[in-house]
Design an enzyme around this catalytic site. Structure first.
Site, PDB file in Angstrom:
ATOM      1  N   THR A 139      -5.014   3.569   2.502  1.00  0.00           N
ATOM      2  CA  THR A 139      -3.591   3.347   2.785  1.00  0.00           C
ATOM      3  C   THR A 139      -2.689   4.114   1.798  1.00  0.00           C
ATOM      4  N   GLY A 178      -7.627  -2.459  -3.507  1.00  0.00           N
ATOM      5  CA  GLY A 178      -7.997  -3.515  -4.450  1.00  0.00           C
ATOM      6  C   GLY A 178      -8.876  -2.950  -5.558  1.00  0.00           C
ATOM      7  N   GLU A 421      -7.268  -4.364   6.756  1.00  0.00           N
ATOM      8  CA  GLU A 421      -8.345  -3.924   7.665  1.00  0.00           C
ATOM      9  C   GLU A 421      -7.836  -3.789   9.091  1.00  0.00           C
TER      10      GLU A 421
HETATM   11  C1  LIG Z   1     -24.673  -4.361   0.107  1.00  0.00           C
HETATM   12  C2  LIG Z   1     -23.293  -4.603   0.399  1.00  0.00           C
HETATM   13  C3  LIG Z   1     -23.169  -5.971   0.884  1.00  0.00           C
HETATM   14  C4  LIG Z   1     -21.733  -6.217   1.077  1.00  0.00           C
HETATM   15  C5  LIG Z   1     -21.619  -7.544   1.586  1.00  0.00           C
HETATM   16  C6  LIG Z   1     -20.213  -7.726   1.979  1.00  0.00           C
HETATM   17  C7  LIG Z   1     -20.106  -9.022   2.613  1.00  0.00           C
HETATM   18  C8  LIG Z   1     -18.706  -9.126   3.103  1.00  0.00           C
HETATM   19  C9  LIG Z   1     -18.465 -10.477   3.497  1.00  0.00           C
HETATM   20  C10 LIG Z   1     -17.295 -10.845   3.721  1.00  0.00           C
HETATM   21  C11 LIG Z   1     -16.139  -9.916   3.590  1.00  0.00           C
HETATM   22  C12 LIG Z   1     -14.958 -10.527   4.049  1.00  0.00           C
HETATM   23  C13 LIG Z   1     -13.614  -9.942   3.648  1.00  0.00           C
HETATM   24  C14 LIG Z   1     -13.570  -9.107   2.508  1.00  0.00           C
HETATM   25  C15 LIG Z   1     -12.178  -8.652   2.238  1.00  0.00           C
HETATM   26  C16 LIG Z   1     -12.188  -7.457   1.437  1.00  0.00           C
HETATM   27  C17 LIG Z   1     -10.832  -7.048   1.039  1.00  0.00           C
HETATM   28  C18 LIG Z   1     -10.335  -6.025   1.985  1.00  0.00           C
HETATM   29  C19 LIG Z   1      -9.230  -5.296   1.397  1.00  0.00           C
HETATM   30  C20 LIG Z   1      -8.549  -4.452   2.409  1.00  0.00           C
HETATM   31  C21 LIG Z   1      -8.908  -3.226   2.656  1.00  0.00           C
HETATM   32  C22 LIG Z   1      -8.159  -2.396   3.645  1.00  0.00           C
HETATM   33  O1  LIG Z   1      -7.216  -2.818   4.262  1.00  0.00           O
HETATM   34  S1  LIG Z   1      -8.732  -0.813   3.877  1.00  0.00           S
HETATM   35  C23 LIG Z   1      -7.598  -0.046   4.981  1.00  0.00           C
HETATM   36  C24 LIG Z   1      -7.697  -0.567   6.360  1.00  0.00           C
HETATM   37  N1  LIG Z   1      -6.866   0.194   7.251  1.00  0.00           N
HETATM   38  C25 LIG Z   1      -6.899   0.061   8.545  1.00  0.00           C
HETATM   39  O2  LIG Z   1      -7.602  -0.755   9.073  1.00  0.00           O
HETATM   40  C26 LIG Z   1      -6.050   1.028   9.319  1.00  0.00           C
HETATM   41  C27 LIG Z   1      -5.865   0.614  10.746  1.00  0.00           C
HETATM   42  N2  LIG Z   1      -5.767   1.779  11.610  1.00  0.00           N
HETATM   43  C28 LIG Z   1      -6.833   2.253  12.319  1.00  0.00           C
HETATM   44  O3  LIG Z   1      -7.937   1.745  12.246  1.00  0.00           O
HETATM   45  C29 LIG Z   1      -6.576   3.417  13.213  1.00  0.00           C
HETATM   46  O4  LIG Z   1      -5.671   4.296  12.780  1.00  0.00           O
HETATM   47  C30 LIG Z   1      -6.205   2.966  14.620  1.00  0.00           C
HETATM   48  C31 LIG Z   1      -7.397   2.245  15.206  1.00  0.00           C
HETATM   49  C32 LIG Z   1      -5.006   2.039  14.618  1.00  0.00           C
HETATM   50  C33 LIG Z   1      -5.848   4.175  15.480  1.00  0.00           C
HETATM   51  O5  LIG Z   1      -6.703   5.215  15.196  1.00  0.00           O
HETATM   52  P1  LIG Z   1      -6.540   6.657  15.832  1.00  0.00           P
HETATM   53  O6  LIG Z   1      -7.448   7.599  15.196  1.00  0.00           O
HETATM   54  O7  LIG Z   1      -5.100   6.995  15.849  1.00  0.00           O
HETATM   55  O8  LIG Z   1      -7.091   6.330  17.180  1.00  0.00           O
HETATM   56  P2  LIG Z   1      -6.474   6.260  18.618  1.00  0.00           P
HETATM   57  O9  LIG Z   1      -5.860   7.560  18.978  1.00  0.00           O
HETATM   58  O10 LIG Z   1      -5.622   5.052  18.770  1.00  0.00           O
HETATM   59  O11 LIG Z   1      -7.814   6.090  19.361  1.00  0.00           O
HETATM   60  C34 LIG Z   1      -8.726   7.171  19.486  1.00  0.00           C
HETATM   61  C35 LIG Z   1     -10.051   6.638  19.951  1.00  0.00           C
HETATM   62  O12 LIG Z   1     -10.776   6.160  18.812  1.00  0.00           O
HETATM   63  C36 LIG Z   1     -11.184   4.829  19.036  1.00  0.00           C
HETATM   64  N3  LIG Z   1     -11.262   4.182  17.733  1.00  0.00           N
HETATM   65  C37 LIG Z   1     -10.257   3.916  16.879  1.00  0.00           C
HETATM   66  N4  LIG Z   1     -10.747   3.314  15.773  1.00  0.00           N
HETATM   67  C38 LIG Z   1     -12.078   3.242  15.938  1.00  0.00           C
HETATM   68  C39 LIG Z   1     -13.137   2.731  15.138  1.00  0.00           C
HETATM   69  N5  LIG Z   1     -12.898   2.148  13.946  1.00  0.00           N
HETATM   70  N6  LIG Z   1     -14.392   2.800  15.607  1.00  0.00           N
HETATM   71  C40 LIG Z   1     -14.640   3.347  16.812  1.00  0.00           C
HETATM   72  N7  LIG Z   1     -13.673   3.860  17.627  1.00  0.00           N
HETATM   73  C41 LIG Z   1     -12.423   3.798  17.187  1.00  0.00           C
HETATM   74  C42 LIG Z   1     -10.133   4.273  19.926  1.00  0.00           C
HETATM   75  O13 LIG Z   1     -10.594   3.118  20.580  1.00  0.00           O
HETATM   76  C43 LIG Z   1      -9.928   5.443  20.856  1.00  0.00           C
HETATM   77  O14 LIG Z   1     -10.981   5.486  21.768  1.00  0.00           O
HETATM   78  P3  LIG Z   1     -10.737   6.088  23.221  1.00  0.00           P
HETATM   79  O15 LIG Z   1      -9.849   5.093  23.897  1.00  0.00           O
HETATM   80  O16 LIG Z   1     -10.082   7.413  23.073  1.00  0.00           O
HETATM   81  O17 LIG Z   1     -12.108   6.121  23.793  1.00  0.00           O
HETATM   82  C1  LIG Z   2      -3.858  -7.850   0.089  1.00  0.00           C
HETATM   83  C2  LIG Z   2      -4.008  -6.474   0.660  1.00  0.00           C
HETATM   84  C3  LIG Z   2      -5.109  -5.724   0.285  1.00  0.00           C
HETATM   85  C4  LIG Z   2      -5.255  -4.408   0.758  1.00  0.00           C
HETATM   86  N1  LIG Z   2      -6.300  -3.661   0.325  1.00  0.00           N
HETATM   87  C5  LIG Z   2      -6.410  -2.379   0.722  1.00  0.00           C
HETATM   88  C6  LIG Z   2      -7.483  -1.560   0.229  1.00  0.00           C
HETATM   89  O1  LIG Z   2      -8.340  -2.010  -0.533  1.00  0.00           O
HETATM   90  N2  LIG Z   2      -7.528  -0.278   0.625  1.00  0.00           N
HETATM   91  C7  LIG Z   2      -6.610   0.256   1.470  1.00  0.00           C
HETATM   92  O2  LIG Z   2      -6.714   1.439   1.794  1.00  0.00           O
HETATM   93  N3  LIG Z   2      -5.614  -0.504   1.982  1.00  0.00           N
HETATM   94  C8  LIG Z   2      -5.492  -1.801   1.626  1.00  0.00           C
HETATM   95  N4  LIG Z   2      -4.472  -2.579   2.132  1.00  0.00           N
HETATM   96  C9  LIG Z   2      -3.496  -1.997   3.057  1.00  0.00           C
HETATM   97  C10 LIG Z   2      -3.671  -2.478   4.487  1.00  0.00           C
HETATM   98  O3  LIG Z   2      -4.836  -1.964   5.046  1.00  0.00           O
HETATM   99  C11 LIG Z   2      -2.437  -2.108   5.312  1.00  0.00           C
HETATM  100  O4  LIG Z   2      -1.352  -2.838   4.804  1.00  0.00           O
HETATM  101  C12 LIG Z   2      -2.670  -2.403   6.779  1.00  0.00           C
HETATM  102  O5  LIG Z   2      -3.587  -1.503   7.333  1.00  0.00           O
HETATM  103  C13 LIG Z   2      -1.354  -2.397   7.600  1.00  0.00           C
HETATM  104  O6  LIG Z   2      -0.692  -1.193   7.477  1.00  0.00           O
HETATM  105  P1  LIG Z   2       0.862  -1.121   7.060  1.00  0.00           P
HETATM  106  O7  LIG Z   2       1.016  -1.913   5.825  1.00  0.00           O
HETATM  107  O8  LIG Z   2       1.203   0.316   7.051  1.00  0.00           O
HETATM  108  O9  LIG Z   2       1.643  -1.850   8.201  1.00  0.00           O
HETATM  109  P2  LIG Z   2       2.503  -1.172   9.346  1.00  0.00           P
HETATM  110  O10 LIG Z   2       1.618  -0.360  10.197  1.00  0.00           O
HETATM  111  O11 LIG Z   2       3.686  -0.499   8.779  1.00  0.00           O
HETATM  112  O12 LIG Z   2       2.911  -2.454  10.173  1.00  0.00           O
HETATM  113  C14 LIG Z   2       4.235  -3.022  10.170  1.00  0.00           C
HETATM  114  C15 LIG Z   2       4.553  -3.561  11.580  1.00  0.00           C
HETATM  115  O13 LIG Z   2       4.566  -2.477  12.508  1.00  0.00           O
HETATM  116  C16 LIG Z   2       3.792  -2.809  13.655  1.00  0.00           C
HETATM  117  N5  LIG Z   2       3.133  -1.601  14.191  1.00  0.00           N
HETATM  118  C17 LIG Z   2       2.641  -0.542  13.508  1.00  0.00           C
HETATM  119  N6  LIG Z   2       2.070   0.332  14.336  1.00  0.00           N
HETATM  120  C18 LIG Z   2       2.197  -0.163  15.584  1.00  0.00           C
HETATM  121  C19 LIG Z   2       1.773   0.275  16.858  1.00  0.00           C
HETATM  122  N7  LIG Z   2       1.099   1.404  17.020  1.00  0.00           N
HETATM  123  N8  LIG Z   2       2.056  -0.491  17.922  1.00  0.00           N
HETATM  124  C20 LIG Z   2       2.717  -1.648  17.775  1.00  0.00           C
HETATM  125  N9  LIG Z   2       3.121  -2.131  16.576  1.00  0.00           N
HETATM  126  C21 LIG Z   2       2.870  -1.394  15.492  1.00  0.00           C
HETATM  127  C22 LIG Z   2       2.759  -3.804  13.159  1.00  0.00           C
HETATM  128  O14 LIG Z   2       2.290  -4.630  14.208  1.00  0.00           O
HETATM  129  C23 LIG Z   2       3.543  -4.580  12.108  1.00  0.00           C
HETATM  130  O15 LIG Z   2       4.227  -5.614  12.751  1.00  0.00           O
HETATM  131  C24 LIG Z   2      -4.308  -3.882   1.663  1.00  0.00           C
HETATM  132  C25 LIG Z   2      -3.223  -4.667   2.075  1.00  0.00           C
HETATM  133  C26 LIG Z   2      -3.069  -5.948   1.573  1.00  0.00           C
HETATM  134  C27 LIG Z   2      -1.889  -6.764   2.011  1.00  0.00           C
END
Ligand SMILES: CCCCCCCC/C=C\CCCCCCCCC/C=C/C(=O)SCCNC(=O)CCNC(=O)[C@H](O)C(C)(C)COP(=O)(O)OP(=O)(O)OC[C@H]1O[C@@H](n2cnc3c(N)ncnc32)[C@H](O)[C@@H]1OP(=O)(O)O
Ligand SMILES: Cc1cc2nc3c(=O)[nH]c(=O)nc-3n(C[C@H](O)[C@H](O)[C@H](O)COP(=O)(O)OP(=O)(O)OC[C@H]3O[C@@H](n4cnc5c(N)ncnc54)[C@H](O)[C@@H]3O)c2cc1C
Length: 648
Positions: A139, A178, A421
Site C-alpha cells: 500500500t 505492519g 487485505e
Molecule cells: C509458515 C507460515 C505460517 C503462517 C501462518 C499464518 C497463519 C495466519 C493465520 C491467521 C492470519 C489472520 C490475519 C492476520 C492479519 C495480518 C495482518 C494483515 C495486515 C494487512 C496487510 C495488508 O493489507 S497488505 C495489502 C492488501 N491490499 C489489498 O488487498 C489490495 C486490494 N486490491 C486488490 O487486490 C486488487 O487491486 C483488486 C482485486 C481490487 C483489483 O485488481 P486488478 O489487478 O485491478 O484486477 P481487475 O482488473 O479488477 O481484475 C483482473 C482479473 O484479475 C482477477 N484477480 C484480481 N485479484 C486476484 C487475485 N488475488 N487472485 C486471482 N485473480 C485475481 C480478477 O478477478 C479479474 O479476473 P477476470 O474477471 O479478468 O477473469
Molecule cells: C491496520 C492496518 C494494517 C495494514 N497493514 C498493511 C500492510 O501490512 N501492508 C500493506 O501493504 N498495507 C497494509 N494496510 C493497508 C490496507 O491494505 C489498505 O488500507 C486497504 O487495502 C484499503 O485501501 P485504501 O486504504 O486505499 O482504501 P480506499 O481504496 O481508498 O477505500 C476508500 C473507500 O473507497 C471505496 N472504493 C475504492 N475503490 C473502489 C471501487 N473500485 N469500487 C467501489 N468502491 C471503491 C472503498 O469501498 C472505501 O469505501 C493496512 C491497513 C490497516 C488499516
C-alpha cells in the site's frame, strides 16, 4: 464459582467436551492444543502488565519482547508445526497483534510461495531464523485498493544486474505495512517493474531496508512509524520512501515471472500470482472472524448469565439478563454465526490448501474461484463479526465499555480486517465479477461446478423467471432453507447481471455500467456468500454422530438461517411464522447458551475479560482491575486541581 454459571452448566443438554473435540477435529487435537496453551499460560515470562495501563511506546516494547521470547521458547519446546505455532502465538498474543506479525503472516508466506528454489535456499534460513525480519510493503499513501496504479518503480539496470527502486512522489510513499516503522530489516516491496524501457506491471522484490548489524536505515531508505491508530497500538505500521535503492537482480521474486541478466522479461503463467499472499491471508481471516465473534459471544453470554437486572415479574428477584427475550435475540444469532463461521473458516483453509496444491502442480484453473471465494467470504464474515462484536459489547451494558471487559480490545483489533487485505466492498465486487461471468457461462450452456453450480439451474428453469420461483418452503427443515438461500443467490446474481445488461443497452461503457450496477453487484455477492455459509453449516451437521451435539447445532443452524431471512426479508417470501419460530429457537437455545460458549474452550488468560470469566466472579475482578489504573497510583494526581481547591 458463581452459582448462576454453575447452574447453567448443570442444565446443558449436551457434553461440552464432545463439542470442543469436534471443533478441534478430535479429542487428541484438543489435548494437544490445550497442552500448547498451558505452556504459555503457566509461563511466568508471559505474565506481563495489562497493555491498557501502558503508553504506546511501552506497548510496542512489550510486544517486541514477547515476540522474541516466543521465538526462543518455540525453539526450546521444539514446536515447528505451523498450526501448533499458531496455537502458541495466539495464546501469548491474546487479543492483540504481535510485533513480528507481518513477518509470519505475509513475509514468510510470500517467500514460500513466490521464490525460486535457489532464492528459497538463500532467504528461508535467514527469515526462519529471524536474521531477516520482514514485512509486506504494498500500500502507498495514494493507492491501497487499486494496486495496478501503485507508483513505486523497480527499474532494471543490465550494466550492474541490479534493480533500482524509487518512490518518486509523496503519494508513492509506502504507508501502513505492519512492523515496517521500527521492527523490520527487510520488506517485500511491490513495485512496477521496468526493464529494457518497458513497464511489466507489479512485481515483488526483497528489499533490505535496515542494516542487519546496526539496524540503522540503509542509504536511500527513509523509514518510520505512521503514528497512533484506532487500535493496533503495539504494531509499528510504517512509512517507507526509497530513493535510488539498488538491489541485486536475484532479489526479484522469480518463481513465476523472471528478468534475465540481459534484462529480457519472461511472463508468468498468470499475472495474478503476484497477489497470492493476499489470497492466503483473506482465506485465513475467515477463521479469524469466527474467533473474534466466538470470544465476544463467550464474554457477553457468560456475563449475561451472572448479571441480574430489572424485573420480569413484580416482586420477584431480578432475573439473569440472559432470560430476557430481547437479550437472547441480540446474542444467540451471533452465537449461531460464530459456529457457522468456525466451519466456514475450516472449509476456507482446506480449500485454500487444496487449490494451492493444484496451482503448485501448474493447474491454475481453480484460481478464479479461490480468489472469488476468499475475497467474498473475507468480506462477508468480517462485516458480520465486526458488527456482532459491537452488539456483544452493548449487550453488556456500561461494563462492556470498560477495557477490562475485553470487548473494546477485540473490536479495535478486529475492525481493520474489514479494510486490510482488500477493502470489503471492493472484495465483494471482485466476487461479483466472478459470479456475473459464471452466470453468463451458464446461460451459454456451460456446466458450472463448485459453489456456483446452482447457477446451472438458470438454464433448466427457463423461461420461468427466477424471481417468480417459490422461496422458503419448510422453516423447520435445514435442507429446505439451504434451497431458499440458493434461490435467493440465483435471483440476486440474475438481478445484477440484468442491471449490467440494461446499463450496457443504454450504450454506456462497460466500466460505467459496472459502477451504475454496483449496489446490485454487492448484494449478489452477499447473497452468494450467505448461501455458502448456510450450505456449509448444514453440510457439517451431516458429519456429527453425537445426537445431543447434533441437536443443539441443528437448532443453531436453523436460527442462523431463519434470522438471516428476517434480516433480508425483502429477498425472500415473507413468512409470518418465521418470527414465531425464531422465538421458539431462542427458548430452545437458552439452557445451552453458556455450555455452547464454554465449548469454544477459551481459557481466562486468552479471553482476558473480567465479564467473561469462567467462574463468573465479575464484580470482584472489576474492582481489582480498577485499583491497578495508573491514575490510582497516587491519591492526589493533579496539583492543578489541588491549587484550585486551595484558592477557594
Ligand atoms: C509458515 C507460515 C505460517 C503462517 C501462518 C499464518 C497463519 C495466519 C493465520 C491467521 C492470519 C489472520 C490475519 C492476520 C492479519 C495480518 C495482518 C494483515 C495486515 C494487512 C496487510 C495488508 O493489507 S497488505 C495489502 C492488501 N491490499 C489489498 O488487498 C489490495 C486490494 N486490491 C486488490 O487486490 C486488487 O487491486 C483488486 C482485486 C481490487 C483489483 O485488481 P486488478 O489487478 O485491478 O484486477 P481487475 O482488473 O479488477 O481484475 C483482473 C482479473 O484479475 C482477477 N484477480 C484480481 N485479484 C486476484 C487475485 N488475488 N487472485 C486471482 N485473480 C485475481 C480478477 O478477478 C479479474 O479476473 P477476470 O474477471 O479478468 O477473469
Ligand atoms: C491496520 C492496518 C494494517 C495494514 N497493514 C498493511 C500492510 O501490512 N501492508 C500493506 O501493504 N498495507 C497494509 N494496510 C493497508 C490496507 O491494505 C489498505 O488500507 C486497504 O487495502 C484499503 O485501501 P485504501 O486504504 O486505499 O482504501 P480506499 O481504496 O481508498 O477505500 C476508500 C473507500 O473507497 C471505496 N472504493 C475504492 N475503490 C473502489 C471501487 N473500485 N469500487 C467501489 N468502491 C471503491 C472503498 O469501498 C472505501 O469505501 C493496512 C491497513 C490497516 C488499516
Amino acid at each position: 464459582m458463581n452459582p448462576d454459571i454453575c447452574r447453567e452448566r448443570e442444565n446443558a443438554t449436551f457434553n461440552t467436551e464432545t463439542l470442543t473435540n469436534m471443533l478441534d477435529g478430535s479429542a487428541e487435537k484438543t489435548r494437544r492444543r490445550r497442552e500448547i496453551e498451558s505452556l504459555v499460560i503457566n509461563d511466568p515470562d508471559f505474565q506481563h502488565d495489562d497493555p491498557n495501563f501502558m503508553s504506546r511506546s511501552e506497548r510496542y516494547d512489550a510486544a517486541v519482547k514477547k515476540s522474541s521470547q516466543m521465538i526462543m521458547k518455540l525453539r526450546d519446546y521444539g514446536i515447528s508445526d505451523p498450526e501448533e505455532i499458531y496455537f502458541y502465538k495466539r495464546t501469548a498474543r491474546r487479543t492483540f497483534h504481535e510485533a513480528f506479525g507481518l513477518h509470519y503472516t505475509m513475509f514468510l508466506p510470500t517467500l514460500y510461495s513466490q521464490c525460486t528454489p535457489e532464492q528459497q535456499k538463500k532467504w528461508l534460513p535467514l527469515a526462519e531464523n529471524f536474521k531477516a525480519l520482514g514485512t509486506y510493503a504494498q500500500t502507498e499513501l495514494g493507492h491501497g485498493t487499486h494496486i495496478r496504479k501503485l507508483e513505486t518503480t523497480a527499474t532494471y539496470d543490465p550494466s550492474t544486474q541490479e534493480f533500482v527502486l524509487n518512490c518518486p512522489t509523496v503519494s508513492s510513499i509506502k504507508w501502513w505495512p505492519g512492523g515496517l516503522g521500527k521492527t523490520s530489516n527487510h520488506a517485500i516491496v511491490l513495485a512496477q517493474l521496468y526493464t529494457l524501457g518497458k513497464c511489466h506491471g507489479l512485481h515483488a522484490f526483497i528489499v533490505p531496508i535496515r542494516c542487519m548489524k546496526t539496524h540503522q536505515p540503509l542509504p536511500g531508505v527513509t523509514v518510520g512509524d505512521i503514528g497512533p491508530k484506532f487500535g493496533f497500538e503495539e504494531v509499528d505500521n510504517g512509512y517507507l520512501k526509497l530513493e535510488n535503492v539498488r538491489i541485486p537482480r536475484e532479489n526479484m521474486l522469480m518463481k513465476y515471472a523472471q528478468v534475465e541478466p540481459d534484462g529480457s522479461y519472461l511472463k508468468p503463467p498468470s499475472d495474478k500470482l503476484t497477489y497470492g499472499t493476499m489470497v492466503f491471508i483473506r482465506a485465513m481471516i475467515v477463521g479469524e472472524s469466527a474467533r473474534a465473534l466466538s470470544k465476544s459471544c463467550t464474554i457477553a453470554i457468560r456475563y449475561s448469565a451472572v448479571r441480574h437486572q430489572s424485573e420480569l415479574r413484580p416482586g420477584e428477584p431480578e432475573p439473569q439478563i440472559l432470560d430476557y427475550q430481547a437479550q437472547q435475540y441480540k446474542l444467540f444469532p451471533l452465537l449461531a454465526a460464530a459456529y457457522a463461521f468456525t466451519f466456514v473458516g475450516q472449509y476456507m483453509s482446506d480449500t485454500y490448501h487444496r487449490i494451492t496444491g493444484h496451482i503448485n502442480q501448474g493447474d491454475f484453473s481453480q484460481l478464479p474461484e479461490l480468489h472469488a471465494l476468499a475475497a467474498g467470504l473475507k468480506a462477508f464474515t468480517t462485516w458480520t463479526a465486526n458488527a456482532g462484536i459491537e452488539v456483544c459489547r452493548m449487550a453488556c451494558g456500561g461494563h462492556g465499555y470498560l477495557c477490562c471487559s475485553g470487548l473494546p480490545d477485540i473490536y479495535v483489533t478486529f475492525t481493520p480486517t474489514c479494510t486490510y487485505e482488500g477493502e470489503n466492498t471492493v472484495m465483494m465486487l471482485q466476487t461479483a465479477r466472478f459470479l456475473v461471468k459464471c452466470y453468463r457461462q451458464a446461460r451459454e450452456g456451460q456446466q458450472l461446478s463448485g459453489t456456483v453450480s446452482y447457477l446451472n439451474e438458470q438454464q433448466r428453469l427457463q423461461p420461468q423467471p427466477v424471481s417468480s420461483r417459490p422461496t422458503v418452503v419448510n422453516i423447520n427443515d435445514l435442507a429446505s432453507l439451504v434451497e431458499a438461500y440458493k434461490l435467493r443467490a440465483a435471483k440476486l446474481v440474475e438481478v445484477a447481471a440484468k442491471s449490467l445488461q440494461g446499463e450496457l443497452q443504454r450504450s454506456i461503457s462497460q466500466e460505467d455500467a459496472w459502477n451504475n450496477s454496483s449496489i446490485e453487484l454487492v448484494r449478489a455477492s452477499d447473497a452468494h456468500c450467505h448461501y455458502v455459509v448456510v450450505e456449509l453449516f448444514a453440510a457439517k451437521l451431516s458429519e456429527i454422530s453425537d445426537t445431543a451435539v447434533h441437536s443443539v447445532l441443528n437448532t443453531l443452524a436453523l436460527l442462523y438461517a431463519l434470522h438471516g431471512i428476517t434480516l433480508n426479508s425483502g429477498d425472500f417470501l415473507q413468512l409470518s411464522q418465521i418470527t414465531q419460530r425464531i422465538k421458539a429457537l431462542l427458548v430452545e437455545i437458552r439452557p445451552n447458551a453458556v455450555a455452547l460458549v464454554d465449548s469454544f474452550d477459551y481459557n481466562d488468560e486468552m479471553l482476558n475479560s473480567v465479564l467473561g470469566r469462567y467462574d463468573g466472579n465479575v464484580y470482584e475482578s472489576m474492582f481489582e482491575w480498577a485499583k491497578r489504573s495508573p491514575l490510582n497510583r497516587t491519591e492526589v494526581r493533579s496539583f492543578i486541581i489541588f491549587n484550585i481547591i486551595q484558592k477557594k
